[in-house]
Structures are given as C-alpha cells and as structure tokens.
Enzyme design. Structure first.
Site, PDB file in Angstrom:
ATOM      1  N   GLU A 133       0.861  -1.190   0.000  1.00 27.94           N
ATOM      2  CA  GLU A 133       0.000   0.000   0.000  1.00 27.94           C
ATOM      3  C   GLU A 133       0.890   1.231   0.000  1.00 27.94           C
ATOM      4  O   GLU A 133       2.123   1.113   0.083  1.00 27.94           O
ATOM      5  CB  GLU A 133      -0.927  -0.007   1.216  1.00 27.94           C
ATOM      6  CG  GLU A 133      -2.032  -1.052   1.123  1.00 27.94           C
ATOM      7  CD  GLU A 133      -2.932  -1.078   2.337  1.00 27.94           C
ATOM      8  OE1 GLU A 133      -2.807  -0.202   3.210  1.00 27.94           O
ATOM      9  OE2 GLU A 133      -3.759  -1.986   2.411  1.00 27.94           O
ATOM     10  N   HIS A 254      -8.211   9.893   4.226  1.00 30.31           N
ATOM     11  CA  HIS A 254      -7.943   8.820   3.260  1.00 30.31           C
ATOM     12  C   HIS A 254      -8.232   9.379   1.867  1.00 30.31           C
ATOM     13  O   HIS A 254      -9.283   9.990   1.648  1.00 30.31           O
ATOM     14  CB  HIS A 254      -8.843   7.611   3.534  1.00 30.31           C
ATOM     15  CG  HIS A 254      -8.386   6.374   2.821  1.00 30.31           C
ATOM     16  ND1 HIS A 254      -8.508   6.220   1.459  1.00 30.31           N
ATOM     17  CD2 HIS A 254      -7.780   5.258   3.279  1.00 30.31           C
ATOM     18  CE1 HIS A 254      -8.002   5.045   1.120  1.00 30.31           C
ATOM     19  NE2 HIS A 254      -7.549   4.442   2.201  1.00 30.31           N
ATOM     20  N   ARG A 303      -0.221   8.789   2.201  1.00 29.33           N
ATOM     21  CA  ARG A 303      -1.607   9.280   2.046  1.00 29.33           C
ATOM     22  C   ARG A 303      -1.754  10.787   2.012  1.00 29.33           C
ATOM     23  O   ARG A 303      -2.602  11.317   1.294  1.00 29.33           O
ATOM     24  CB  ARG A 303      -2.437   8.755   3.210  1.00 29.33           C
ATOM     25  CG  ARG A 303      -2.887   7.399   2.925  1.00 29.33           C
ATOM     26  CD  ARG A 303      -3.847   6.925   3.932  1.00 29.33           C
ATOM     27  NE  ARG A 303      -3.894   5.498   3.684  1.00 29.33           N
ATOM     28  CZ  ARG A 303      -4.256   4.601   4.552  1.00 29.33           C
ATOM     29  NH1 ARG A 303      -4.644   4.959   5.737  1.00 29.33           N
ATOM     30  NH2 ARG A 303      -4.263   3.345   4.222  1.00 29.33           N
ATOM     31  N   HIS A 364     -10.206   9.906   8.066  1.00 32.03           N
ATOM     32  CA  HIS A 364     -10.024   8.457   8.173  1.00 32.03           C
ATOM     33  C   HIS A 364      -9.418   8.035   9.502  1.00 32.03           C
ATOM     34  O   HIS A 364      -9.838   7.045  10.088  1.00 32.03           O
ATOM     35  CB  HIS A 364      -9.115   8.020   7.018  1.00 32.03           C
ATOM     36  CG  HIS A 364      -8.884   6.546   6.936  1.00 32.03           C
ATOM     37  ND1 HIS A 364      -9.917   5.641   6.779  1.00 32.03           N
ATOM     38  CD2 HIS A 364      -7.739   5.806   6.966  1.00 32.03           C
ATOM     39  CE1 HIS A 364      -9.417   4.414   6.714  1.00 32.03           C
ATOM     40  NE2 HIS A 364      -8.103   4.485   6.846  1.00 32.03           N
ATOM     41  N   ARG A 399       0.003   8.622   9.593  1.00 29.68           N
ATOM     42  CA  ARG A 399       0.151   7.171   9.772  1.00 29.68           C
ATOM     43  C   ARG A 399       0.414   6.464   8.448  1.00 29.68           C
ATOM     44  O   ARG A 399      -0.241   6.746   7.443  1.00 29.68           O
ATOM     45  CB  ARG A 399      -1.116   6.599  10.413  1.00 29.68           C
ATOM     46  CG  ARG A 399      -1.122   5.087  10.474  1.00 29.68           C
ATOM     47  CD  ARG A 399      -2.334   4.545  11.180  1.00 29.68           C
ATOM     48  NE  ARG A 399      -3.571   4.754  10.480  1.00 29.68           N
ATOM     49  CZ  ARG A 399      -4.022   3.997   9.478  1.00 29.68           C
ATOM     50  NH1 ARG A 399      -3.297   3.000   9.009  1.00 29.68           N
ATOM     51  NH2 ARG A 399      -5.190   4.253   8.916  1.00 29.68           N
TER      52      ARG A 399
HETATM   53  C1  SIN Z   1      -7.123   1.037   3.199  1.00 30.08           C
HETATM   54  O1  SIN Z   1      -7.486  -0.107   2.982  1.00 30.08           O
HETATM   55  O2  SIN Z   1      -6.825   1.825   2.320  1.00 30.08           O
HETATM   56  C2  SIN Z   1      -7.091   1.514   4.616  1.00 30.08           C
HETATM   57  C3  SIN Z   1      -6.004   0.852   5.360  1.00 30.08           C
HETATM   58  C4  SIN Z   1      -5.534   1.734   6.475  1.00 30.08           C
HETATM   59  O3  SIN Z   1      -6.224   2.647   6.884  1.00 30.08           O
HETATM   60  O4  SIN Z   1      -4.406   1.537   6.918  1.00 30.08           O
END
Ligand code: SIN
Length: 550
Positions: A133, A254, A303, A364, A399
C-alpha cells in the site's frame, strides 16, 4: 500557556451520583482490535476483565478496515525497512523507539492472531499473500477475504472473547468520566448503560486499572470512513480527567472514499488503498494521471501526499471527486480480490470493472490522541490507552497504511503485560473527586451537523489562520447551546471537546507537515519539529505546550 477564544469545556459529564456500581479487575473500554486484544491478553494473566462498548461489540471501526495489517512476514523484508517507511510517512515526528517496538513485535502478534483463528489470504503454496500500500517499499500487508481484513480480525477476536466466561461484555454503554482514588490513580469509570434490571442508567464500574480503546473521532467531519460511533469519546474523557493529549491536529484524510449521490450518510464507503497497490490509477476529469510526476511513488505515495494531490485537482475543477480507474485489472480479479468494494460500488450503480470510480478524500484516522508511553500508560496512573484513541508516537504527523490494526495488536499486549506486572488493590473513588468548577453541563445534539460542516470547511484537509479562526468562533457559538444530559448530548459534548483541541493545535502549528496542511504556511519548518500537548486543568482551562523532538 492557557488558550483563549475557544469554547468552554466541561470537566465532567455525569450530572448526578451513579445509581449502581460493580467491580472488576480491569475495565476495558471499546471492543475493536485494541480493546478485545487487551482483554484476551489480560485473561492470559489470570485477571477478570469487563469490556464495555458503546453499541454492539462489532460496531467500531475495526470491522470496516479493508487493506490489512502491515508486518514483516517475508524473509526478504526487514523490520528496519518497515521502520524506515513508517518514519518517512510520519515526517519527522515519529518516536523511533515506539516505531521499533511496533515493527519488531508486530510479526509475533499477527502470528498469534492466526493461531486464534483469523484466516488471512494465502497463495497456492500456503504462504501468506502479501500486498503493498501507499508509502511501503515492500510487500508486507496481510489481508483477509480480499478486502475484508477488519471484518475477519473482528470475527476472530469476538469469537475468542465469547469463548471466555471470565470476560464480561457490557454493550450499549457510553462512558462518561474517570474515577480516581485519593492518590489520583484511576479506579474506574462512570457510564450510562441502556440495560435491563439493576444495570441501567448512570452507574459506576470500579477497577484496578482502566484501558481506553475507544477508537477515533472521524465524526467531527461531514464525511469520514469512520462509523457513527467514532465521536472521540476516549480522548474527551481523558481530557476531562486531566490526562495529556497530543498530536491531535494530525487527522489523516484517506484519499479515496467513494462519492455517490446514493451515499448520503456521514460515513462513506472506503475504496482501499490496496486497489492502488494492485495497479489502479487516479485520473482527473480528462483522464490524466495527475499523481505521476508529483511523487516518485505516484498513486502509492504516502496518504497525505495523495490526498493533497486530489484536493488540488478538486480546487482547480470545482468538482467534488476525481476518479480511480481499475478497469484494466479485469472484472474477475476485482471480484475475487475486492468483493467488499465491488459490492458497495455496484449497489450505488457504479461497476469498477467497466466504469471509473468517483472518489474524494474523507477523514479516516486520528494519528494523535491520548499520550502514552511504550507500555500504553497515560499521564494518569492506572489509566492506559491503545489503538486509535492513543498517541503512542508510532504515527508522527501521518500514519503509514495498515499500521493501525498492527498498533492495536502490539500495544494492547504491552498494556496487559504492564498491568500484570504491577496491579494494586482496588481503590475507592476519592469523595468529590469528580467535581470540577466547570462541570456537569452538556451540548445540544442538534449542533452535530453544524459542527461537522464547520470543521470540514475550516479545519479539514486544507487549513489557514483565517479558516481556523472562523471555525473556533463557530465552535464557541455551538458550544453555548446546552441541553439536558442523555447519550446524544454527551456525545455532542465529546465532539465539541475534541474539535476544540484539534482547532487549538492546528492554529498554533504554523507549518505544513504530514496530514496538517496550512495554505498560509505551506512548508515544514524545523522550529515546529515537535509535539503540541494539551490538557485541561481543574478549572477546565485548556493548556498548550510545545515539546521539541529530542
Ligand atoms: C485502506 O485499505 O486503504 C485503509 C487501510 C488503512 O487505513 O491503513
């Protein structure tokens, strides 16, 4: 220094003495990954545990988590690499020791979760399927049910808790105020239970230690990926009790929540970052990949970088969304890997296999919260915090993706170990310990939507001195609207409390860092490399101190 030009905040919520009381060894507040993990580890230590939760056991944020849990489970990956990615995302504000604990202890906690029954997705050879991610430079995210990781984690923990007759669960219980003994140590809580028989109305649960695991505060904004229960109750309670809270200005937005005329609730469906991890692209209205060239990781930048990239497009176009293009990944792959996302988007009439997905940033995750040390201890003896309500120092100014479930697992275990090491006998609440000069009043619940709009307008993704001043004025106006004590007014008071502290911190931090974006101070400044710490004193005056990083 004490802060002015802000709403008055109460030092207690309960307006009368508790009508009933009971005792337990350890009282855990919250039933997501952090709370239930703490309860299970406390039981391993032979302690009696009571878990109280605001609605039903599964109604918190954990079950909504899609992406997964970040942990070093690939022999080619290293804790040092995970720590490095975490600290880059945290833009200079992570506590290196807390990060070391997180990345080194994380893999063992994930393996324990597997032994408990959590079924993570696996490759054909039986190895754990790992994905990537934003902000990660290695594949280290374990996931379950494709994009239903939180639901699987919650299921496994819920079932384990139900198997243990010594964990008592009290649902429909809203916590109000911390009880403290003559020596100041936490010795229980007052709470309001919508129950049956003796346990109904405002009561008290006395305990030898209290663990806050109440989750986040996303409901201070008009659109969030958080459920309606995320009203900052734990941070507000800790403040009322006199505990320190820190880094509250760092609310992560997010980048990709689903935007659709069909979704009218404050909670918006999440479109997991893992979809970008698997190759989906962000495009503007002309189909251009606007993140390319903005960061070496493009759509997989941390993010805050992606949320800002999207916000700039929204400011330019005046639209309320950009698009995520996942069509090239193919319908059958999307259905198998992202069943939750496919179901929620198709229910709203958008088919990601053939159409672009409209997305926009939404609140988020609260990177800050109740300040703790490496054992989850807050600044009040006997009061612990873990999960999103806590600020352990692992997230800094932003985060890293999928570090949140991990943090809940790691620090819940540390708290249980610490409690077992030194648990004093049950103390009695000091007479009148709850009475503060400014106490017992609550805010009109009708202010909730106005507060969300004011916070979104002035203290959301993009902030400035002027916008924050407007928001502070608006909060002061809303805070003057009072009502009689009940769940909705207590929650509204908690929302006002955490929003006030956030605005106070965001006004003071005159720089842009991580998820705190000041358009009037657009770069990170060395002089701001440190933490803003807030506390309420006995007269309910809000103090603010700045602590430089060592
Ligand atoms: C996501 O699936 O994008 C959220 C995961 C997270 O908040 O770490």
């Amino acid at each position: 220094m004490y802060l002015a030009d802000l709403p008055e905040l109460p030092r207690r919520l309960a307006a009368a003495d508790p009508g009933w009381s009971e005792t337990t060894d350890v009282l855990v507040v919250g039933s997501g990954v952090a709370g239930l993990t703490a309860a299970l580890h406390l039981r391993e230590q032979g302690l009696h545990v009571t878990v109280v939760t605001k609605v039903n056991i599964d109604d918190g944020s954990t079950r909504w988590a899609q992406g997964g849990i970040a942990a070093v489970l690939d022999p080619l990956d290293t804790p040092a690499a995970h720590a490095n990615d975490t600290e880059i995302a945290g833009v200079g504000l992570c506590d290196p020791e807390a990060v070391r604990v997180l990345v080194e202890e994380g893999p063992a906690r994930v393996r324990e979760l597997i032994r408990l029954g959590a079924a993570f997705d696996r490759n054909a050879d039986g190895s754990l399927m790992l994905t990537r991610e934003g902000g990660h430079r290695a594949d280290r995210i374990v996931h379950a049910g494709g994009d239903a990781t939180g639901a699987e984690v919650q299921r496994a923990l819920h079932e384990a808790v139900h198997r243990d007759p010594w964990i008592r669960l009290v649902e429909h219980a809203l916590v109000l105020d911390l009880l403290r003994g003559a020596d100041g140590r936490a010795c229980g809580l007052t709470l309001h239970v919508l129950g049956e028989g003796s346990e109904d109305g405002v009561g008290a649960i006395l305990a030898r230690a209290v663990v806050l695991a109440t989750g986040g505060m996303g409901q201070i904004y008009s659109s969030t990926t958080n459920p309606s229960v995320s009203t900052g109750d734990g941070v507000a309670l800790a403040l009322r009790a006199g505990a320190e809270v820190t880094d509250v200005e760092f609310v992560q937005f997010h980048p990709t929540s689903f935007v659709s005329a069909g979704v009218t609730s404050v909670q918006r469906p999440l479109i997991s970052e893992a979809l970008r991890g698997e190759g989906a692209h962000l495009v503007d209205e002309s189909g251009t990949r606007f993140m390319v060239g903005q960061h070496e990781l493009a759509e997989l930048a941390p993010r805050d970088v992606v949320a800002k990239g999207i916000h700039r497009v929204l400011l330019r176009t005046g639209a309320d969304h950009v698009y995520l293009d996942a069509r090239h990944l193919g319908g059958s792959f999307l259905e198998q890997r992202f069943p939750t996302i496919m179901a929620s988007t198709r229910a709203a009439g958008v088919d990601p296999a053939t159409e672009l997905i409209p997305v926009a940033p939404a609140a988020h995750y609260a990177s800050g919260g109740v300040r703790t040390d490496l054992h989850g201890r807050t600044t009040i003896p006997g009061l612990y915090a873990c999960g999103e309500v806590a600020c352990t120092g692992v997230h800094g100014a932003n985060r890293l993706a999928s570090n949140s479930l991990l943090e809940g697992l790691v620090f819940a275990k540390r708290i249980a170990d610490d409690i077992a090491r030194e648990l004093p006998p049950q103390d009695e609440p000091a007479p009148g310990s709850l009475l503060g000069a400014k106490s017992g009043w609550v805010v009109d619940p009708d202010v909730r939507a106005e507060l969300q709009r004011a916070m979104t307008r002035g203290a959301g993704v993009l902030r400035s001195a002027a916008s924050l001043e407007d928001t502070a004025g608006e909060l002061t106006r809303l805070g003057a609207r009072r009502d009689t004590p009940r769940n909705a007014t207590w929650e509204a008071t908690n929302l006002l409390t955490v929003a006030t502290v956030l605005v106070a911190a965001a006004r003071t931090r005159r720089e842009t860092r991580g998820c705190h974006w000041r358009e009037d101070h657009p770069v990170a400044e060395d002089e701001w490399r440190g933490h803003l710490v807030h506390a309420l004193d006995h007269q309910a005056r809000l103090s603010q101190t700045f602590e430089e990083m060592a």
